[in-house]
Structures are given as C-alpha cells and as structure tokens.
Design an enzyme around this catalytic site. Structure first.
Site, short mmCIF file in Angstrom:
data_model
loop_
_atom_site.label_atom_id
_atom_site.label_comp_id
_atom_site.label_asym_id
_atom_site.label_seq_id
_atom_site.Cartn_x
_atom_site.Cartn_y
_atom_site.Cartn_z
N THR A 290 0.89 -1.17 0.00
CA THR A 290 0.00 0.00 0.00
C THR A 290 0.93 1.22 0.00
O THR A 290 1.46 1.57 -1.03
CB THR A 290 -0.97 -0.03 1.21
OG1 THR A 290 -0.25 -0.30 2.40
CG2 THR A 290 -2.02 -1.10 1.00
N LYS B 178 3.90 -7.23 3.60
CA LYS B 178 3.63 -5.80 3.44
C LYS B 178 3.23 -5.28 4.81
O LYS B 178 2.75 -6.04 5.67
CB LYS B 178 2.54 -5.53 2.42
CG LYS B 178 1.20 -6.02 2.84
CD LYS B 178 0.06 -5.04 2.92
CE LYS B 178 0.41 -3.63 3.23
NZ LYS B 178 -0.76 -2.90 3.82
N THR C 279 -2.13 -2.23 7.82
CA THR C 279 -2.34 -3.67 7.74
C THR C 279 -1.03 -4.40 7.50
O THR C 279 -0.21 -3.96 6.72
CB THR C 279 -3.31 -4.00 6.59
OG1 THR C 279 -4.61 -3.62 6.97
CG2 THR C 279 -3.31 -5.50 6.30
N GLU D 117 5.55 3.84 9.40
CA GLU D 117 5.18 5.15 8.87
C GLU D 117 6.07 6.26 9.41
O GLU D 117 6.13 6.49 10.62
CB GLU D 117 3.73 5.44 9.20
CG GLU D 117 2.82 4.60 8.34
CD GLU D 117 1.40 4.60 8.81
OE1 GLU D 117 0.56 4.04 8.11
OE2 GLU D 117 1.16 5.18 9.88
N THR E 121 -8.27 12.14 0.98
CA THR E 121 -8.55 12.82 -0.30
C THR E 121 -9.14 11.85 -1.29
O THR E 121 -9.13 10.65 -1.08
CB THR E 121 -7.25 13.42 -0.89
OG1 THR E 121 -6.24 12.41 -0.85
CG2 THR E 121 -6.81 14.61 -0.10
#
Lengths: 408, 408
Positions: free
Chosen positions: A158, A184, A195, A281, A408
């Site tokens: 992702t 991932k 996830t 992140e 968005t």
C-alpha cells in the site's frame, strides 16, 4: 532463537523470495484499483499444500479473512492465495462477504480448483465495497510464472516504501528445504490502520497441523513482537503454504530436524517483521529492544514490546536523545515483574542505567550510535532466565504528517 | 456519575480552589530549582487531617512517594504536603530517599509537627539528586496564607501551560462542605515522562479509611481514564486531605449523604483530569470518548481509553479527519467484548458507523465539529448496560517536537 540449533545449520539466502522454494509460481497486475501501481496478486503452489495461518485479533475481522479461515477449516489444504491492495473489504457487511467469495470463486474456476483451495486477502481503505469489475479484471489477467515474485510482492504493497522478502534454507533428512516469504505493512491507506500481511512458502514436507504449530511458535517471537503505533488492523494475516516438493520424512515435533525447520521459519518471520518495523510510517530507523533476565520469556517479550512501543522512547530515538529515563518509565509500567534496583540498561554498547540509578556515559557516543539506521537497547534484569526481543521504529514528524492529513 | 444524585445537589464553585474549603493555607516560592518560576510549594491544614492517596503503578516509584506512603501508614493522618518541581528525585537510590526524608524533616521542624504529618512530592527531571541547599531555602522561606492558592498551584507546574484547579460543594447533614483541588500534569521535563500530581482538600468530616474508599472510587472514573501518550510516571500521586472543619456526622458508606460526597469528589477529580488531558503535550483539543452498552462499566472504560489513546485516532482528530475507520480499529483490538455488527459510532452529533458498516454523513459538518476545542466521540454497543468515559488529546507535530528535542 533456540540455542541448540547451530547457526551454520540454517542459511540465509540473499535475494531469495517466495518463489525460491520449489513448486511455486506467482504474478501481479494493475487491475485499476490503484492509480498506476500493481494492485492485484496471485501466489500458487503447483500442488495442494499444507497450510497454516494466523489472523488479526481485531473484533472487526474483515470478510476475506473469514473466507480464508472457513476454506482452510474445510479442506485442511490450499493451493493458492489471491490478494488485492487499495480496498481492504473490511466493515463492508454482507455484500463484502459475498464479494470475497466471488473473488475466490473466479480464481478457483480459472485454475480448475476447489474454491476452498484458494485463500483470499485484501488490504487498503476500509468501509468501501470492492469494485468488482476491477477485481474480475484482475482475476482474468493475472499470470503465474516462476519469475513473478517481484510482481506479487509489489501488488500487495500500500504505502510501503519498499518490497519486503526473505529466504532461509536448512537441511531436513539431509535434503535442502527452502522457506521464502513476502510481507507488506506499516503503510497507511485512508481511513485504514496499517495492515500487516505475510505470505510464506516452503517446499518442505509437513502436514497442516504441524505447520500450524511451527508457524504459531514463530509468530510469537516475530510478527507479534513488532509495533509501529500499537494499532491492530482488521485485515492482518500471515499465511504459510508447504507443498512437499522436497521429499523427506514428514516434519512433526518428533522429527530430529524439527527444531531446525521451526527456527528457519522463525528467521523468515523475524526477517520480514524487522523489515516491516523499519518501514514503519515516517520511520527513520529500526529500534531493537532485547530483554534478558526476566522471570519468563513471555515477561521479557512484554517488557521489550512496552519499551519499543513507548511514544516517549520513540520520540527520543528520533531526537538522538539517550533518554534512559523514558526507557525506565516504559519498563516501570509494564505488566511484568521488575525489581527497580536490579535493572541495567544499555544503549548500544554503553551502560546508561544500573541498579536503580543512572551511570555516567558519553552522550556524544550515544548520539553517534543513535544516528545509525538500527539502534539496539539492551535491558538486563535479575528475575530469572527469561529473554525476548521486540522491534519498532522512531516516532517522527512524518508519522503525524502521514496520519493527520485529510483523506482525499 | 451515579444517577441517584440529582445534579442540583452538587454545585461547581467557579474560581474555587484548594483553599476554598475551610481551614487550609498554602504558599509557593522560587527556591532556585527553576530559572525564574516558582518551584517550591506547601499546602497545610490548620489541624491534622484524614488522608487518602493513590500512587503510581510504576515499578520505579520515586523516593518522595515512598516517604509519603510510609508516613501515612504510620499515622493515618497528615497535616501538610511539601512539593518541589524541576527535579523529580526519582531513580536516585539511597541518597534520594534520605533527601526526601530531610525535606520532610525540615518542614515538620519549622511548623512543630510530627514528621509523619508531612507528605512529600517531587516532579521534574529524573535521575538527578535534589540540590538540597535550594530545598532548604524553600523550606525556610515558603509562607502560608489563606490567599496562597495560586502561588501553590504555580509552584507545582513543570511545562504545563496553565494552572489547574477545581472546586465543588454539596450539603452533608444540611451543612455545606467544599472540596477543592489543584493538579499538574502532561508537561514534560527532560528526561522525564509527564508526571501527574493532584492535591485535593476538603473541610468535610470523614475518617481516613472512608476517605480512601471515596478517593479510590473517584480515581477509577477520572484520573485513571485520561491518557496523553500512554505513559506512566515514577512520581504520579493524588493526595486528599479532609480536616473536618465542617462538623457533621462522620461520612461513611452508610451515611445518607455518602453518595453526594463521593460524586462531588469525583467531579473534582474529573474536572482536574480533563484539564490535564486538555493541556497534554502539544495538544490543540480535548477528546472525550463515551461508551454505552458495554458488558460492564469496566469494559466500557477499557474501550473508551483504548480509543482515546489510539495514535491513529489522535492524529486524525488533529487533522480534522472524521476517520471512523481508526475508531473501529481501536475498538476492534480492545480487550473487551464487542460484536462488530452491533456497534454505532457518533462523532459529535453525526452517526458515522452503524451495525458494522459506514453511514453517510456530512464531512463538512464533521470538520467543523472537530475544529472545536472539545470533540466528543460516542460509541454505542449492545452488549449490556456498561458505560464509561475517557479523556485525551490530539497527537500533533508539537508533541514530537517537545519530546524529540535534545536535552539541554
């Protein structure tokens, strides 16, 4: 790692992946779910494979996981797994469940397999229905090949910044068996949480039940010991397939090489887990916390995870601050037995806290150590023989930026 | 709040504080621990007071807490509390413990009281010894007065951006009793974690044992239900003194007005706790999460705290993002019974998630609602009658900035 296995008995295969074990193929295509990137993947064994899986503990388990779990329970074997990124098919109710079944049915029909032989996974935005025409397109166009590992690995990402793969080999009954993995994780797709998905293949010969035992033991010390932000997703899953392409006496806990296999599987899991933590992140570095001398291994793992998950430790690491006070704070409120007067803390090679009081150390050296891409924190207790490790990453402005920006 | 107490039976006293109850004095001075600000405070009852306290759960409990706890256990009464900010006297070993005793002894001698009658508290940097000449200076110069509430409230702050106080009144046996409180918290002093301290005074007549019961019940639904970053300090403490200046039948659980007193005390705690959460590091808003319909009150509180403590919910609130997916995620991995198909989520007045699937809502309205200084999230389950509330704040760039900057 289990100490009785000598390290030379297990080899890391540089550049190895899910197709390194014999008898697997994979592929990945762009089905239109994402703007440009690959978003639809398929991994297939040449023959029906033993299977083991662990699923998210979230109460809001997504439909694809339910379908996968149901299929595995029914057949005890699978042959392939189909996955899409961009849309998680979570919190999608009855329609979501039907769509997960349809996705499975499409692939099963195309390859002439029983539906239960296909596992399903999704990752991405939650609360949106799968656009089924794109899913159908993916099911029809995805092609399998022995060189399709990267296509598959790309299709499951992702907002990950890189592909994640690992491969280890060991010998069972004198024959080389290979375990490969792809994962991932830690990317965020609005409005979802990060996830984590892992897919592991092996050509070893092992029944489903024994494979589940080996996987569960491995997960406990790997994927369950990483944290980016303490969140659990609706779609987390790690799935392992063993197709028996290498013939040897079936692995069970009584097999003389059981421990080698279990540790090799654990190393694949650990390798992938660390790659996920490192790619957390906004992260700039991987943090590894080792705890020794706890009452039990479980308590050691609890403490390690508490420290690596502490927002204050994470921000200190980002700020290159050898802030042992925050490590003390995190150890202090863990649900584990800790004698404050019998606790030593090392940041890399420097002892910064010992027997309940701070030690003099070189701040300059500490800053230099923490500037590296990997930082180790070692905690020594005197409660017993328990040891455990956890991995995480620093907490940065970019974490807030990634997660505070409006959908968005 | 307990429903049988009518709201008109308890009054909030605007501008009230720890000196609103009869028979208390306080003061605060600058002893030189901090650069300019007040850093040394004293709160004193005119007469020996019943006392109740709760302490940090951290394994690394700081010396002042040990001294306070020991004194209370010995005498069952106290008359005053002395506190310094800037240096927490935590992780300071034997010397730290001796210093906490000395600090107590100084105040006791000056006011001609038994040592056990003085509680001690410290907040600030951990791992440093108290500079005792400054502590002695504080002990000698601090002056008590009936107008000294603000001086005391200021002296206990670290990087808090504002004083925190609250006051409520109710009638016991027809006589007005007052409960006042001061708190500090969520400010960070390098290299410490955010210490939370609360001091509560009342002129009610109540024995120590009953006061402890009332405080423990109140804490559970107030201070224990706030979170800024999931961390616990070595120095957290909430201390309550009841000096019996208002004569009435001593309060016990059998007293007809017990519940009024308990709820009034809880309101003081809740009021202070919310002020602490609102002033969380880098926070721009207070987040309140209400859970109804959980199996038990305890489970409701667990879920509420999980949601308000989620980094992903906190960043979403900062980004004005009505991101129900993250709320679902947090509920989903709480240790409580949750049926995903029986869960409704409201952000302010808008239903955003119902029965396991998302609902249409006005994003514009949600953005406007979340722009306020207080944001409410309501979660309705269908598991039982349990309800609970938790408070926290958003996670912002400033949280990272405050906590990542190098100690200077």
């Amino acid at each position: 790692m289990v100490q009785t296995v000598k390290t030379h008995e297990i080899d890391k295969v540089e550049g190895g992946n899910i197709l390194s074990p014999l008898g697997f193929q994979s592929g990945g295509v762009h089905s239109g779910l994402r703007y440009r990137k690959k978003d639809f993947g398929l991994l297939m064994s040449d023959t029906p494979a033993s299977v083991a899986a662990v699923y998210t503990q979230s109460h809001f388990q997504a439909p694809p996981l339910k379908v996968t779990q149901e299929g595995i329970e029914k057949s005890g074997k699978i042959q392939g797994v189909v996955i899409n990124s961009a849309v998680a098919n979570a919190c999608t109710g009855k329609e979501g469940l039907e769509n997960a079944y349809k996705m499975r049915e499409m692939i099963a029909k195309r390859f002439g397999l029983p539906e239960e032989y296909i596992a399903v996974a999704s990752t991405g935005v939650i609360g949106e229905q799968l656009p089924m025409e794109k899913i159908f397109y993916g099911c029809e166009t995805v092609e399998l090949s022995r060189e399709g590992a990267h296509d598959f690995q790309k299709s499951i990402l992702t907002t990950d910044t890189c592909e994640k793969s690992a491969c280890y080999q060991t010998k069972i009954d004198g024959k080389t068996v290979t375990i490969g993995g792809a994962a991932k994780g830690s990317g965020m797709i609005h409005p979802n949480m990060a996830t984590m998905l892992g897919f592991i293949t092996t050509d070893a010969t092992i029944e489903t039940e024994a494979l589940q035992t080996a996987l569960s033991q491995s997960i406990e010390k790997s994927f369950n010991q990483i944290t980016v932000d303490g969140e659990t997703s609706t779609n987390d899953m790690v799935l392992t397939m063993a197709n028996g392409s290498v013939e040897h006496d079936p692995l069970t806990e009584n097999h003389p090489d059981w421990e080698k296999f279990q540790v090799a599987l654990q190393l694949v899991c650990e390798d992938l887990a660390k790659q996920v933590a490192r790619d957390g992140e906004g992260a700039t570095k991987l943090i590894e916390v080792n705890v020794k001398g706890a009452s039990t291994n479980e308590e050691a793992r609890i403490i390690a995870k508490k420290v690596v998950g502490s927002s204050l430790v994470k921000t200190a690491m980002y700020g290159l601050d050898a802030n042992w006070g925050r490590i003390v704070g995190a150890i202090g409120h863990s649900d584990a037995t800790v004698d404050p007067n019998g606790c030593d803390i090392y940041i890399e090679d420097q002892l910064v806290f010992s027997d309940g009081t701070p030690c003099p150390f070189s701040e300059e050296q500490a800053t230099e150590d923490m500037s590296n891409a990997e930082v180790k924190i070692d905690i020594r207790l005197h409660e017993g023989e328990g040891k455990g490790t956890a991995w995480g990453c620093d907490l940065t402005y970019d974490y807030v930026k990634i997660n505070a920006s409006y959908r968005t």
